[in-house]
Design an enzyme around this catalytic site. Structure first.
Site, PDB file in Angstrom:
ATOM      1  N   LYS A 126      47.662  37.283  42.418  1.00 27.86           N
ATOM      2  CA  LYS A 126      46.257  37.621  41.984  1.00 27.86           C
ATOM      3  C   LYS A 126      45.833  38.387  43.270  1.00 27.86           C
ATOM      4  CE  LYS A 126      41.969  34.633  41.358  1.00 27.86           C
ATOM      5  NZ  LYS A 126      41.689  33.273  40.885  1.00 27.86           N
ATOM      6  N   ARG A 196      50.771  33.126  41.321  1.00 27.75           N
ATOM      7  CA  ARG A 196      50.531  32.037  40.520  1.00 27.75           C
ATOM      8  C   ARG A 196      51.591  31.970  39.503  1.00 27.75           C
ATOM      9  NH1 ARG A 196      44.100  32.435  38.652  1.00 27.75           N
ATOM     10  NH2 ARG A 196      45.016  34.062  37.264  1.00 27.75           N
ATOM     11  N   ARG A 203      44.202  32.976  27.785  1.00 25.55           N
ATOM     12  CA  ARG A 203      42.912  32.100  27.925  1.00 25.55           C
ATOM     13  C   ARG A 203      42.221  31.967  26.506  1.00 25.55           C
ATOM     14  NH1 ARG A 203      41.513  33.556  33.486  1.00 25.55           N
ATOM     15  NH2 ARG A 203      43.486  34.394  34.221  1.00 25.55           N
ATOM     16  N   ASP A 273      36.646  32.536  29.505  1.00 27.83           N
ATOM     17  CA  ASP A 273      37.628  33.356  29.985  1.00 27.83           C
ATOM     18  C   ASP A 273      38.466  32.609  31.261  1.00 27.83           C
ATOM     19  OD1 ASP A 273      35.018  33.962  31.447  1.00 27.83           O
ATOM     20  OD2 ASP A 273      36.338  35.187  32.919  1.00 27.83           O
TER      21      ASP A 273
HETATM   22  P1  AMP Z   1      36.128  35.185  37.635  1.00 24.04           P
HETATM   23  O1  AMP Z   1      34.830  34.772  37.524  1.00 24.04           O
HETATM   24  O2  AMP Z   1      36.713  35.181  39.038  1.00 24.04           O
HETATM   25  O3  AMP Z   1      37.005  34.322  36.533  1.00 24.04           O
HETATM   26  O4  AMP Z   1      36.092  36.723  36.991  1.00 24.04           O
HETATM   27  C1  AMP Z   1      35.538  37.319  36.047  1.00 24.04           C
HETATM   28  C2  AMP Z   1      36.139  38.394  35.559  1.00 24.04           C
HETATM   29  O5  AMP Z   1      36.071  39.326  36.651  1.00 24.04           O
HETATM   30  C3  AMP Z   1      37.762  38.562  35.079  1.00 24.04           C
HETATM   31  O6  AMP Z   1      37.950  39.546  34.254  1.00 24.04           O
HETATM   32  C4  AMP Z   1      38.264  39.158  36.567  1.00 24.04           C
HETATM   33  O7  AMP Z   1      39.368  39.688  36.561  1.00 24.04           O
HETATM   34  C5  AMP Z   1      37.252  39.758  37.097  1.00 24.04           C
HETATM   35  N1  AMP Z   1      37.172  40.178  38.888  1.00 24.04           N
HETATM   36  C6  AMP Z   1      36.645  39.159  39.651  1.00 24.04           C
HETATM   37  N2  AMP Z   1      37.068  39.413  40.763  1.00 24.04           N
HETATM   38  C7  AMP Z   1      37.696  40.774  40.589  1.00 24.04           C
HETATM   39  C8  AMP Z   1      37.862  41.766  41.491  1.00 24.04           C
HETATM   40  N3  AMP Z   1      37.875  41.525  42.860  1.00 24.04           N
HETATM   41  N4  AMP Z   1      38.171  42.977  41.191  1.00 24.04           N
HETATM   42  C9  AMP Z   1      38.458  43.100  39.912  1.00 24.04           C
HETATM   43  N5  AMP Z   1      38.068  42.307  39.029  1.00 24.04           N
HETATM   44  C10 AMP Z   1      37.812  41.163  39.253  1.00 24.04           C
HETATM   45 MG    MG Z   2      38.588  34.181  35.809  1.00 24.76          MG
END
Ligand code: AMP
Ligand code: MG
Length: 524
Positions: A126, A196, A203, A273
């Site tokens: 990650k 991880r 998901r 997700d």
């Molecule tokens: P999360 O709310 O952290 O579960 O993220 C929601 C979506 O945003 C997922 O598709 C993640 O992969 C993407 N995402 C979150 N942070 C980043 C980041 N820094 N760079 C690229 N994608 C991100």
């Molecule tokens: Mg996520």
């Protein structure tokens, strides 16, 4: 290429399911595929901060190897394991109740699946750089959120909560720009990478994206793969197996959420997700631990207005997410009444399961009808004034069932303002404790045996929000000792641990409104 000798790579996800035909790392919509091949980004100055040794052993990495340069290179994405073909998964999701379209592994890269002792484990980095799913973001992760994920996923495992695991925490050596509270104050932070580990990172959203695109061929392939690989006990894919599969994921998901309610964990971003098809707690972002018992609390400032993901709404949201999964599976299962019946049956059973869990927290072995009132009236009281959930339940083990005086002594430590509690709410508490003592008279267990029984259900130590923040503040200055201490503390959360008694304490006042302790955003 690099070698960790004992790792036995055995990819099944990529071998069984269709790949994105494009191999360049450009942001795009990926159709008719479950994943895209992508290479992790090389980092400026990788440095290993911590290894969860039991996770290393779980996947077959020996003690000589986990401190090696080869290990560091692999868990930071700077070298690939021989035979590894890294990839990012395609998924969609409902975020805060709304369909969000394609999301995908925007900053997670799967390295490989390995087999060890008959178990399958996917290794995923990650924060190892952008993927076709990164949308407008950078694919990176900062140190503070990586420490939080690393420590909490391990703590949850040892608490007995189904969860993904964390193998390692490393610095990338790169700087990452973040607007931590989304208030226009961007700043550079240290970049970090967590490796991880879980049997799979699939998901609910992996199914939803295919259903939304009416790609039934790939949807069927993903469903069959999931059942054959992770639910073989249900039998070969067939209409009856699909129904059994849905029933099992409902059971596992609700079991997971029941554990969250038991230990006082608030996930913070229960988007579909972020819901695992194996019923594991996944994606530790703006999560938090209930300190003062408050069903309306959410740590996530992004959710401040609606509090959709507040502690007291987690059960409802889990069912809502399961309905989205059922909708996504409908093109294959085509039996809405059967899916609805499963959800209804689970909902009917959840109340009794919840009260059973609460009986265990209260040390009650027998099931009596009046327990519902006992438990309901307890929660009314816990909410009267700020009362620490973890301390309250743990110290209830000190109650003597024959006590006639000082009956509230055991729980005094749980009140944030004891004087105010005594002044305004003591009669209500005495009344509840009287009822509880009378109820204990109906139990066979001795005080000592009941305490031992309760201690298996009421943790002594959880990763309080301010504890992770102290570890973050120290790590920011290059001191990682507290990370090790909290990792170690988390290994035996139900045990008395006199050397660690200082962590059995209410949240200090400085942490009440501090960013990172009581307020967290999705920025990570
Ligand atoms: P999360 O709310 O952290 O579960 O993220 C929601 C979506 O945003 C997922 O598709 C993640 O992969 C993407 N995402 C979150 N942070 C980043 C980041 N820094 N760079 C690229 N994608 C991100
Ligand atoms: Mg996520």
């Amino acid at each position: 290429m690099s070698v960790i000798s004992a790792l036995n790579i055995n990819d099944s996800f990529t071998k069984s399911l269709p790949a994105d035909p494009l191999s360049d790392n450009t942001r795009r919509q990926v159709k008719n595929a479950c994943y895209s091949y992508v290479q992790p980004k090389k980092t400026a100055a990788p440095k290993l901060i911590s290894v969860a040794k039991e996770v290393a052993q779980l996947i077959g990495i020996s003690e000589e190897e986990w401190g090696s340069k080869a290990f560091l290179d692999i868990v930071t994405g700077n070298e690939l394991l021989t035979g590894s073909q890294p990839y990012a998964m395609c998924y969609g999701g409902h975020q805060f109740g709304h369909w969000a379209g394609q999301l995908g592994d925007g900053r997670a890269i799967n390295l490989a699946e390995v087999l060890h002792n008959g178990q399958r484990w996917a290794m995923q980095l990650k924060g190892a750089g952008p993927t076709p799913y990164s949308r407008s973001a950078d694919g990176l992760a900062v140190l503070r959120s990586s420490i939080r994920e690393y420590l909490c996923s391990e703590a949850m495992f040892h608490l007995g909560v189904p969860t993904t695991r964390a193998l390692s925490l490393s610095l990338s050596g790169d700087e990452v720009l973040r607007d931590m509270m989304y208030n226009g104050n961007s700043a550079y932070e240290k970049g970090a990478i967590v490796c991880r580990v879980a049997p799979s990172f699939i998901r609910f959203g992996n199914f939803e994206i295919l259903a939304s695109r009416k790609d039934e061929t790939t949807l069927q392939a993903l469903l069959d793969y999931t059942i054959q690989t992770f639910y073989p006990e249900l039998g070969a894919p067939a209409p009856s197996t699909y129904i059994a599969f849905f029933k099992e994921i409902v059971r596992r998901t609700m079991d997971m959420v029941l554990h969250w309610q038991r230990v006082g964990f608030v996930h913070g971003v229960m988007n579909t997700d972020n819901f695992s098809i194996l019923g594991l707690t996944i994606d530790y972002g703006p999560y938090g631990w209930l300190e003062g018992y408050d069903p309306d609390w959410t740590p996530n400032t992004t959710d401040r207005q609606n509090r959709r993901y507040r502690f007291g709404n987690q059960v409802n949201v889990a069912y809502w997410n399961l309905i989205q999964l059922a909708n996504a599976l409908m093109p294959i299962i085509q039996d809405a009444p059967a899916l609805e019946a499963i959800l209804q049956e689970s909902q009917k059973g959840f109340g009794p399961a919840y009260f059973q869990m609460m009986r265990q927290k209260l040390g009650l072995e027998r099931t009596l009808p009046e327990d519902v009132e006992l438990i309901t009236s307890l929660f009314e009281r816990l909410h009267l004034c700020e009362t620490d959930m973890t301390i309250f339940f743990r110290n209830l083990n000190k109650v003597k069932k024959d006590a006639t005086s000082d009956i509230l002594d055991p729980i005094e430590l749980a009140f944030y303002d004891l004087e105010a509690a005594k002044e305004h709410h003591w009669n209500a508490w005495k009344e509840w404790m009287d009822t509880y003592l009378r109820r204990l008279q109906l139990e066979a267990l001795s005080d000592a045996d009941r305490a031992a029984f309760m201690n298996q259900h009421n943790p002594k130590y959880v990763l309080r929000n301010y504890m992770a923040q102290l570890a973050i503040d120290a790590a920011d200055k290059g001191d990682y000792q507290l990370i090790e201490e909290l990792l170690e503390l988390g290994r035996t959360p139900y045990a008395e641990n006199p050397a660690m008694e200082h962590w059995f304490a209410k949240r200090p006042e400085w942490a009440r409104h501090k960013v990172g302790c009581s307020m967290l955003s999705c920025s990570s």
